[in-house]
Design an enzyme around this catalytic site. Structure first.
Site, PDB file in Angstrom:
ATOM      1  N   TRP A 110      20.863 -16.840  -4.857  1.00 52.90           N
ATOM      2  CA  TRP A 110      21.837 -17.447  -3.944  1.00 52.90           C
ATOM      3  C   TRP A 110      21.164 -18.517  -3.091  1.00 52.90           C
ATOM      4  O   TRP A 110      20.725 -19.531  -3.653  1.00 52.90           O
ATOM      5  CB  TRP A 110      22.648 -16.396  -3.182  1.00 52.90           C
ATOM      6  CG  TRP A 110      22.009 -15.424  -2.255  1.00 52.90           C
ATOM      7  CD1 TRP A 110      22.104 -15.399  -0.903  1.00 52.90           C
ATOM      8  CD2 TRP A 110      21.235 -14.248  -2.590  1.00 52.90           C
ATOM      9  NE1 TRP A 110      21.438 -14.314  -0.375  1.00 52.90           N
ATOM     10  CE2 TRP A 110      20.903 -13.593  -1.383  1.00 52.90           C
ATOM     11  CE3 TRP A 110      20.777 -13.695  -3.789  1.00 52.90           C
ATOM     12  CZ2 TRP A 110      20.139 -12.427  -1.335  1.00 52.90           C
ATOM     13  CZ3 TRP A 110      20.017 -12.531  -3.750  1.00 52.90           C
ATOM     14  CH2 TRP A 110      19.710 -11.915  -2.539  1.00 52.90           C
ATOM     15  N   ASP A 111      21.046 -18.408  -1.780  1.00 52.27           N
ATOM     16  CA  ASP A 111      20.556 -19.513  -0.940  1.00 52.27           C
ATOM     17  C   ASP A 111      19.301 -20.149  -1.542  1.00 52.27           C
ATOM     18  O   ASP A 111      18.316 -19.455  -1.819  1.00 52.27           O
ATOM     19  CB  ASP A 111      20.203 -19.009   0.454  1.00 52.27           C
ATOM     20  CG  ASP A 111      21.381 -18.424   1.205  1.00 52.27           C
ATOM     21  OD1 ASP A 111      22.421 -18.166   0.576  1.00 52.27           O
ATOM     22  OD2 ASP A 111      21.258 -18.213   2.421  1.00 52.27           O
ATOM     23  N   SER A 199      16.882 -16.993   4.443  1.00 58.59           N
ATOM     24  CA  SER A 199      16.718 -18.421   4.152  1.00 58.59           C
ATOM     25  C   SER A 199      15.830 -19.170   5.134  1.00 58.59           C
ATOM     26  O   SER A 199      15.612 -18.740   6.264  1.00 58.59           O
ATOM     27  CB  SER A 199      18.080 -19.104   4.137  1.00 58.59           C
ATOM     28  OG  SER A 199      18.830 -18.686   3.043  1.00 58.59           O
ATOM     29  N   ARG A 280      18.810 -17.125  12.412  1.00 56.83           N
ATOM     30  CA  ARG A 280      18.177 -17.299  11.103  1.00 56.83           C
ATOM     31  C   ARG A 280      18.246 -18.760  10.641  1.00 56.83           C
ATOM     32  O   ARG A 280      18.750 -19.625  11.334  1.00 56.83           O
ATOM     33  CB  ARG A 280      18.868 -16.408  10.063  1.00 56.83           C
ATOM     34  CG  ARG A 280      20.374 -16.612   9.916  1.00 56.83           C
ATOM     35  CD  ARG A 280      20.923 -15.690   8.838  1.00 56.83           C
ATOM     36  NE  ARG A 280      22.350 -15.831   8.625  1.00 56.83           N
ATOM     37  CZ  ARG A 280      23.265 -14.964   9.027  1.00 56.83           C
ATOM     38  NH1 ARG A 280      22.907 -13.887   9.696  1.00 56.83           N
ATOM     39  NH2 ARG A 280      24.548 -15.159   8.761  1.00 56.83           N
ATOM     40  N   ASP A 281      17.713 -19.007   9.453  1.00 55.60           N
ATOM     41  CA  ASP A 281      17.868 -20.250   8.692  1.00 55.60           C
ATOM     42  C   ASP A 281      17.180 -21.464   9.322  1.00 55.60           C
ATOM     43  O   ASP A 281      17.821 -22.486   9.604  1.00 55.60           O
ATOM     44  CB  ASP A 281      19.350 -20.573   8.469  1.00 55.60           C
ATOM     45  CG  ASP A 281      20.111 -19.477   7.753  1.00 55.60           C
ATOM     46  OD1 ASP A 281      19.459 -18.594   7.183  1.00 55.60           O
ATOM     47  OD2 ASP A 281      21.352 -19.511   7.767  1.00 55.60           O
ATOM     48  N   GLU A 373      25.841 -21.291   9.503  1.00 64.71           N
ATOM     49  CA  GLU A 373      24.682 -20.986   8.667  1.00 64.71           C
ATOM     50  C   GLU A 373      24.004 -22.243   8.127  1.00 64.71           C
ATOM     51  O   GLU A 373      24.617 -23.285   7.949  1.00 64.71           O
ATOM     52  CB  GLU A 373      25.115 -20.105   7.488  1.00 64.71           C
ATOM     53  CG  GLU A 373      25.621 -18.731   7.892  1.00 64.71           C
ATOM     54  CD  GLU A 373      25.874 -17.851   6.682  1.00 64.71           C
ATOM     55  OE1 GLU A 373      24.937 -17.148   6.268  1.00 64.71           O
ATOM     56  OE2 GLU A 373      27.002 -17.872   6.162  1.00 64.71           O
TER      57      GLU A 373
END
Length: 577
Positions: A110-111, A199, A280-281, A373
């Site tokens: 995915w990511d 991520s 996150r990210d 996100e």
């Protein structure tokens, strides 16, 4: 050996609404979207100036409820069951169900993110394109993957046109980046039930060093899956080195993790304030207006306790006297206060990028959405484009919009950002019918468009290319799950000279769908351990055409004649930058 490439065929979605046009007025530097008569009835969007502020300034732009309500105004209320109700210009073409698997059955994917420099250019190394992805073993159910996610990597030969690659993109799965146990070492409480990696972004340097920024996560759950205490996400860094040649890609290093940032409770919500918080990210970059300074954007939530959070008139953002405006009391009583996403900003304090300081968030979405996100910046024509992704299900009470990419434009990394496309923010959404409930990826609604959950976790690449992963394609009675990367699409940014407008390029690929999992490098790093040079895509093609197979021998350290060596090094010096 390459397999026969089956070009992606576009499935024509019925019921595509024509893209609504918007008039833009510029008055004393203020940019305001004016509702077109073709839009549905509703409030006017908030006025945003796009004005830039110093990165350290105490100013946070707002994606307001008035802005987000433009999404429903763009939607066609007459769109029938399984039709798309959103404008074609901001809708990803429908992806077919016969999707190829880029990992050949090894892992869920995915990511995903590429190797980049401080300006967002994407790199190959010694002729190999390299990407990092969140992966999980396919023995797990697809929806169980999040607490078992690890960072894996893929590679493929650079410079091959999408139509000449295998249908699945031609990637080879290289394995996991980290050895077991490395990323769990930074947590003081070692009693975690799950330790996972989420991520981030990867910076490559001319000597082949890679700084991998990612989200390091520990979960503390009982045997029923309930939290014993809030999960612990941290923005982290690990440093390694890439070793690539025509035979493949390996890494050394990545055996230590540096804890960079933990949510502070002042700007960014913590687990003590909300056990379901987001932090996150990380995405790092240099600001063109501040050369040599490195910044990071990331997903956060506004630092308010979950049960007592309140939104303000400024969060609602209605024009004075707007007959469609809500009151603060109505919104705060609706449950919308559970959705208080923001996009955070941090600044590096040293050249090694191992020490960082928080700055105020650059964008808040209080009472709009809970998730902002994978934020990132794209710099184009002197403008700063801030992109993020959000789910339909995370919009606040009273709001609705497709899964996809949302974008904002301003004059600096801290600006009074204006939401793109009629003030809505929608830049690239899945085909969606806002007249019907969406369902869930594991149980899509009978009346929903088959593409409603087709793609997510988009990443905007150089030239407006956009990659994402496949989640679910189909409706209640006929759907498939993905776990592999989607066809790349192209988004034109600044259409017609209007910096607030984007549009899908339906002339790209086949009806708007490019190659599956196509993430091309636009710059190429060549190093043999002694000499290193970075060249553009066109220059790399010229060097390889002139040197032929001897170029691979040179990169691998194999013997080549003095004349050939001199020719290669002359070409690299000529084209390098």
């Amino acid at each position: 050996m390459h397999t026969t490439n089956r070009r992606v065929s576009r499935l024509v979605a019925s019921g595509l609404a024509a893209s609504a046009l918007v008039a833009t007025t510029l008055v004393a530097g203020t940019s305001a979207a004016i509702a077109d008569p073709g839009l549905q009835d509703g409030p006017e969007p908030t006025t945003h100036t796009q004005e830039a502020y110093a990165p350290e300034a105490d100013f946070t732009a707002k994606w307001t409820r008035a802005d987000a309500r433009q999404l429903k105004r763009l939607s066609d209320p007459t769109a029938a069951s399984r039709a798309n109700s959103m404008p074609a210009a901001v809708t990803m073409p429908t992806v077919p169900q016969d999707l190829p698997d880029m990992s050949n059955g090894e892992v869920w994917v995915w990511d995903t993110w590429p190797l980049t420099d401080e300006d967002g250019n994407q790199y190959s190394v010694n002729g190999q394109e390299i990407i990092f992805s969140l992966v999980a073993d396919r023995s797990l159910g697809f929806d169980d993957r999040h607490v078992f996610a690890k960072i894996g990597y893929f590679y493929r030969p650079a410079g091959v046109p999408a139509e000449d690659r295998p249908e699945n993109g031609g990637w080879t799965y290289g394995g996991l980046v980290f050895k077991e146990g490395v990323t769990g070492q930074i947590f003081e409480d070692q009693s975690f039930s799950h330790q996972t990696q989420w991520s981030g972004s990867a910076r490559v340097y001319k000597d082949g060093e890679i700084k991998l920024f990612f989200t390091d996560v520990a979960f503390y759950r009982d045997e029923t899956g309930k939290n014993i205490k809030p999960y612990d996400p941290r923005i982290a860094l690990s440093v390694g080195k890439v070793h690539a040649n025509s035979k493949g890609v390996k890494f050394s290093g990545f055996n230590k993790v540096i804890d960079l940032l933990q949510a502070d409770g002042t700007y960014y919500q913590t687990g003590a304030q909300n056990e379901f918080f987001n932090f996150r990210d990380p995405f790092t970059f240099e600001d063109p207006a501040h050369p040599g300074e490195t910044y990071m954007v990331f997903e956060g939530n506004s630092a308010m306790p979950r049960e007592s959070a309140k939104c303000t008139e400024e969060d609602l953002g209605y024009q004075p006297g707007d007959p469609h405006a809500e009151t603060v009391e109505e919104v705060n009583a609706s449950g919308a206060t559970y959705q208080i996403g923001n996009i955070g900003l941090a600044k590096a304090k040293n050249e090694d990028l191992t020490e960082w300081e928080f700055l105020p968030p650059i964008l808040s979405a209080n009472c709009v959405t809970d998730q902002t996100e994978r934020p990132q910046f794209v710099f184009k024509d002197g403008k700063y484009y801030l992109f993020t992704i959000s789910h339909r299900s995370t919009f606040a009470a009273g709001l609705d919009g497709p899964e996809g990419v949302y974008g904002f434009v301003g004059d600096g990394i801290r600006s009074d950002f204006q939401p793109l496309n009629d003030g809505s923010g929608l830049a690239l959404g899945n085909p969606t019918n806002l007249n019907f409930w969406g369902g869930q990826p594991f149980a899509p609604d009978f009346n929903q468009h088959p593409g409603h959950f087709q793609a997510y976790s988009h990443y905007v690449m150089p030239g407006g290319l956009v990659q994402s992963f496949i989640d679910t394609i189909g409706t209640h009675d006929d759907f498939v799950r993905g776990g592999t990367l989607a066809p790349t699409v192209k988004m034109d940014i600044g259409v017609g000279g209007d910096p607030t407008r984007t549009a899908v390029d339906y002339s790209y690929g086949n009806g708007g769908l490019g190659g599956w999992a196509d993430i091309p490098a636009n710059r190429h790093l060549f190093t043999n351990g002694k000499k290193t040079v970075s060249v553009s895509d066109a220059a790399a093609q010229r060097v390889r055409a002139a040197a032929g197979s001897a170029f691979d021998d040179y990169l691998q350290g194999k013997p080549v004649s003095a004349a050939v060596r001199a020719q290669i090094e002359k070409l690299l010096a000529q084209y390098g930058g």
